[in-house]
Design a protein around this motif. Structure first.
Motif, mmCIF file in Angstrom:
data_model
loop_
_atom_site.group_PDB
_atom_site.id
_atom_site.type_symbol
_atom_site.label_atom_id
_atom_site.label_comp_id
_atom_site.label_asym_id
_atom_site.label_seq_id
_atom_site.Cartn_x
_atom_site.Cartn_y
_atom_site.Cartn_z
ATOM 1 N N ASP A 1 1.089 -1.520 -0.009
ATOM 2 C CA ASP A 1 0.084 0.325 -0.487
ATOM 3 C C ASP A 1 0.932 1.159 0.098
ATOM 4 O O ASP A 1 0.541 2.594 -0.911
ATOM 5 C CB ASP A 1 -0.940 0.035 1.678
ATOM 6 C CG ASP A 1 -1.887 -0.844 0.652
ATOM 7 O OD1 ASP A 1 -2.114 -1.625 0.204
ATOM 8 O OD2 ASP A 1 -2.846 -0.802 2.403
ATOM 9 N N LEU B 1 1.981 4.337 -3.424
ATOM 10 C CA LEU B 1 1.756 5.983 -2.690
ATOM 11 C C LEU B 1 3.115 6.716 -3.425
ATOM 12 O O LEU B 1 3.044 8.006 -3.719
ATOM 13 C CB LEU B 1 1.192 6.796 -1.804
ATOM 14 C CG LEU B 1 -0.065 5.897 -1.233
ATOM 15 C CD1 LEU B 1 0.178 5.761 0.714
ATOM 16 C CD2 LEU B 1 -1.374 6.935 -1.826
ATOM 17 N N TYR B 2 4.094 5.539 -3.080
ATOM 18 C CA TYR B 2 5.354 6.010 -2.879
ATOM 19 C C TYR B 2 6.122 5.487 -3.828
ATOM 20 O O TYR B 2 7.786 6.434 -4.303
ATOM 21 C CB TYR B 2 6.678 6.220 -2.055
ATOM 22 C CG TYR B 2 5.371 7.132 -0.854
ATOM 23 C CD1 TYR B 2 6.046 8.491 -0.895
ATOM 24 C CD2 TYR B 2 4.575 6.696 -0.014
ATOM 25 C CE1 TYR B 2 5.015 9.115 -0.189
ATOM 26 C CE2 TYR B 2 3.993 7.408 0.886
ATOM 27 C CZ TYR B 2 4.002 8.680 1.014
ATOM 28 O OH TYR B 2 3.483 9.899 1.838
ATOM 29 N N GLU C 1 -0.104 -6.008 8.193
ATOM 30 C CA GLU C 1 0.458 -6.749 9.461
ATOM 31 C C GLU C 1 0.402 -8.032 9.088
ATOM 32 O O GLU C 1 1.122 -9.274 9.144
ATOM 33 C CB GLU C 1 -0.797 -6.857 11.548
ATOM 34 C CG GLU C 1 0.036 -7.415 11.989
ATOM 35 C CD GLU C 1 0.596 -6.759 12.841
ATOM 36 O OE1 GLU C 1 0.981 -5.799 13.004
ATOM 37 O OE2 GLU C 1 1.518 -8.252 14.083
ATOM 38 N N GLY D 1 5.966 -0.527 11.158
ATOM 39 C CA GLY D 1 6.598 -1.403 11.949
ATOM 40 C C GLY D 1 5.635 -3.159 11.787
ATOM 41 O O GLY D 1 7.153 -3.625 11.517
ATOM 42 N N ASP E 1 9.450 -4.921 10.524
ATOM 43 C CA ASP E 1 9.671 -6.467 11.686
ATOM 44 C C ASP E 1 10.039 -7.216 10.736
ATOM 45 O O ASP E 1 10.808 -8.214 10.736
ATOM 46 C CB ASP E 1 8.003 -6.875 12.154
ATOM 47 C CG ASP E 1 8.671 -6.224 13.480
ATOM 48 O OD1 ASP E 1 8.874 -5.012 13.496
ATOM 49 O OD2 ASP E 1 7.231 -6.092 14.413
ATOM 50 N N LEU F 1 4.676 4.990 14.013
ATOM 51 C CA LEU F 1 5.462 4.281 14.908
ATOM 52 C C LEU F 1 6.224 3.843 14.820
ATOM 53 O O LEU F 1 7.556 3.640 15.929
ATOM 54 C CB LEU F 1 3.999 3.441 14.970
ATOM 55 C CG LEU F 1 4.821 1.767 16.300
ATOM 56 C CD1 LEU F 1 4.121 3.155 17.908
ATOM 57 C CD2 LEU F 1 3.508 1.053 16.100
ATOM 58 N N ASP G 1 9.602 4.461 17.282
ATOM 59 C CA ASP G 1 9.899 2.547 17.760
ATOM 60 C C ASP G 1 10.173 1.581 17.169
ATOM 61 O O ASP G 1 11.518 0.896 16.940
ATOM 62 C CB ASP G 1 8.220 3.198 18.779
ATOM 63 C CG ASP G 1 8.114 1.327 19.698
ATOM 64 O OD1 ASP G 1 9.545 1.461 19.581
ATOM 65 O OD2 ASP G 1 7.341 1.208 20.627
ATOM 66 N N ILE H 1 12.908 0.873 15.082
ATOM 67 C CA ILE H 1 14.540 0.846 15.668
ATOM 68 C C ILE H 1 15.093 -0.247 16.990
ATOM 69 O O ILE H 1 13.845 -0.004 17.721
ATOM 70 C CB ILE H 1 14.931 2.488 16.424
ATOM 71 C CG1 ILE H 1 14.718 3.190 16.233
ATOM 72 C CG2 ILE H 1 16.063 2.683 17.853
ATOM 73 C CD1 ILE H 1 13.693 4.595 16.319
ATOM 74 N N TYR I 1 6.579 11.060 4.491
ATOM 75 C CA TYR I 1 5.953 10.043 4.419
ATOM 76 C C TYR I 1 4.111 10.267 5.309
ATOM 77 O O TYR I 1 3.579 10.071 5.203
ATOM 78 C CB TYR I 1 6.641 8.766 4.652
ATOM 79 C CG TYR I 1 7.772 8.329 4.236
ATOM 80 C CD1 TYR I 1 7.727 8.832 2.651
ATOM 81 C CD2 TYR I 1 8.994 7.527 4.832
ATOM 82 C CE1 TYR I 1 8.800 8.496 1.157
ATOM 83 C CE2 TYR I 1 9.675 7.253 3.925
ATOM 84 C CZ TYR I 1 9.845 7.606 2.595
ATOM 85 O OH TYR I 1 11.507 7.798 1.774
ATOM 86 N N SER J 1 0.593 10.916 4.416
ATOM 87 C CA SER J 1 -0.517 9.830 3.918
ATOM 88 C C SER J 1 -1.255 9.433 4.846
ATOM 89 O O SER J 1 -1.702 8.481 4.698
ATOM 90 C CB SER J 1 0.176 9.421 2.671
ATOM 91 O OG SER J 1 1.388 8.518 3.018
ATOM 92 N N LYS K 1 15.354 5.819 22.177
ATOM 93 C CA LYS K 1 15.696 4.558 22.192
ATOM 94 C C LYS K 1 16.496 3.934 21.795
ATOM 95 O O LYS K 1 17.331 2.558 22.433
ATOM 96 C CB LYS K 1 14.135 3.894 21.058
ATOM 97 C CG LYS K 1 14.255 2.422 21.450
ATOM 98 C CD LYS K 1 12.541 1.834 20.480
ATOM 99 C CE LYS K 1 12.989 0.787 20.646
ATOM 100 N NZ LYS K 1 11.806 -0.268 19.781
#
Ligand SMILES: NC(=O)c1ccc[n+]([C@@H]2O[C@H](COP(=O)([O-])OP(=O)(O)OC[C@H]3O[C@@H](n4cnc5c(N)ncnc54)[C@H](O)[C@@H]3O)[C@@H](O)[C@H]2O)c1
Length: 348
Positions: free
Chosen positions: A35, A39-40, A62, A94, A98, A121, A125, A128, A158, A161, A205
């Motif tokens: 997705d 866009l990019y 996810e 994320g 992951d 997020l 977070d 990192i 980014y 959007s 972090k």
């Protein structure tokens, strides 16, 4: 021993492209959220680079974090002639970083990788710290490795959007950082631009993880608000970040002797556009005071928390002073008794 970790850079799309072009490998593997890519894609200048560039369009969000999707991705890459010096670049929120990190850590026994987070997020977070993960039918993030990216490239543009829900979810983690670090609290309080706040959070972090890659010391502080946050998330179907703000309020309102923290929470929540979480917190606490079934489900989720250290005890992160979190190990029964008594105070 200090483990040298990733380099965090805040940059523009032009600089992202230059960086990709100049990378020493002759084989780049882009693992992108499909997705986000729609866009990019045009902003990434991938032609005339003089290197092979394989693109795996991962399932959005996810859905990418499954073993079957992992196998498909590895089969695709392996059948396209990758080698040990290929470099993986994960582009997305994320979930995608992951997934990309997990692929990088296992493919050919480990390839180097770079994270390009595209969600708030991810920027503050998830991208990192090197934790990579897939989900199992038994739960989220139960299959994973620690494989630190060499670079984290943050291009805040980014975020334009990102949906409002995802944006607020990332802000939930930013509120958490305000209590973990005095300088982040001050920056938010002074209404510094989002770009600087993101950089401060990412670096905070990074520093914490650098001192404690394997989660035995200071890295656990990053879970401030998360034990109860996860329970709010699962019990009431809330977004992760909003649930974390409720978990954080529970720690501040019901556990801290320092009552000033309540006002401090209101201040930063307001600065970050999360002033509604105050009323939300009261609403869910009074809901639980009136609904035993909801309360017991909430308690079940707290009991199942990953941070449980034995069958009967749990580590919770507490706070009395901004910037000085601490971990307390408490008997689960005692914890639930305390929370139960506090919930009673919200009965209307
Ligand atoms: N490894 C870690 O240390 C760590 C820490 C926290 C969270 N996580 C993981 O991160 C995930 C949550 O992160 P997330 O909220 O970024 O999830 P996500 O990757 O699912 O992204 C959320 C949604 O935003 C979309 N999106 C991302 N960037 C966008 C953009 N620029 N414009 C428009 N849409 C965009 C995605 O397609 C997706 O639908 C979870 O899987 C969680 O387990 C990992």
């Amino acid at each position: 021993v200090m483990i040298p970790l990733s380099r965090i850079t805040i940059l523009t799309q032009f600089e992202v492209n230059t960086w990709l072009n100049n990378h020493e490998t002759d084989c780049l593997i882009l693992i992108v959220d499909s997705d986000v890519w729609s866009l990019y894609e045009d902003d990434f200048m991938l032609t005339n680079m003089g290197k092979t560039c394989l693109v795996w369009r991962a399932l959005p969000g996810e859905d990418s974090k499954s073993l079957s999707h992992y196998t498909e991705c590895c089969d695709f890459l392996l059948s396209n002639g990758i080698h040990r010096n290929a470099h993986v670049v994960g582009i997305g929120g994320g979930a995608t970083t992951d997934f990309a990190g997990f692929v990088a850590s296992t493919l050919l026994r480990g390839l180097s990788w770079t994270a390009i987070p595209t969600s708030l997020l991810g920027m503050v977070d998830a991208a990192i710290g090197g934790k990579t993960a897939l989900n199992s039918i038994s739960g989220k993030n139960l299959i994973g490795t620690i494989h630190v990216p060499t670079q984290i490239l943050i291009n805040p543009s980014y975020l334009s959007s990102l949906s409002r829900t995802e944006y607020l979810s990332g802000m939930g983690e930013v509120v958490k950082y305000c209590f973990l670090s005095r300088s982040i609290f001050d920056a938010v309080h002074a209404r510094e631009p989002l770009e600087s706040i993101i950089e401060l959070c990412a670096r905070h972090k990074e520093t914490v993880v650098e001192r404690d890659l394997h989660d035995r010391g200071g890295r656990r502080f990053l879970n401030l608000g998360h034990t109860f946050g996860h329970a709010f998330e699962r019990c009431f179907g809330l977004s992760h970040g909003i649930a974390v703000t409720l978990g954080l309020q529970l720690i501040i309102n019901e556990f801290a002797a320092n009552s000033e923290l309540v006002g401090r929470y209101a201040e930063v929540a307001k600065a970050l556009g999360l002033e509604h979480t105050d009323a939300l917190y009261t609403a869910y606490m009074s809901k639980m005071s009136a609904d035993d079934e909801a309360k017991s489900r909430f308690f079940q989720f707290v009991s199942k928390d990953k941070k449980r250290t034995s069958n009967t005890a749990i580590d919770i992160v507490r706070i009395e002073c901004i910037g000085e979190p601490f971990v307390e190990s408490v008997a689960l029964s005692e914890l639930l008794h305390h929370v139960s008594q506090r919930i009673e105070l919200y009965r209307v």
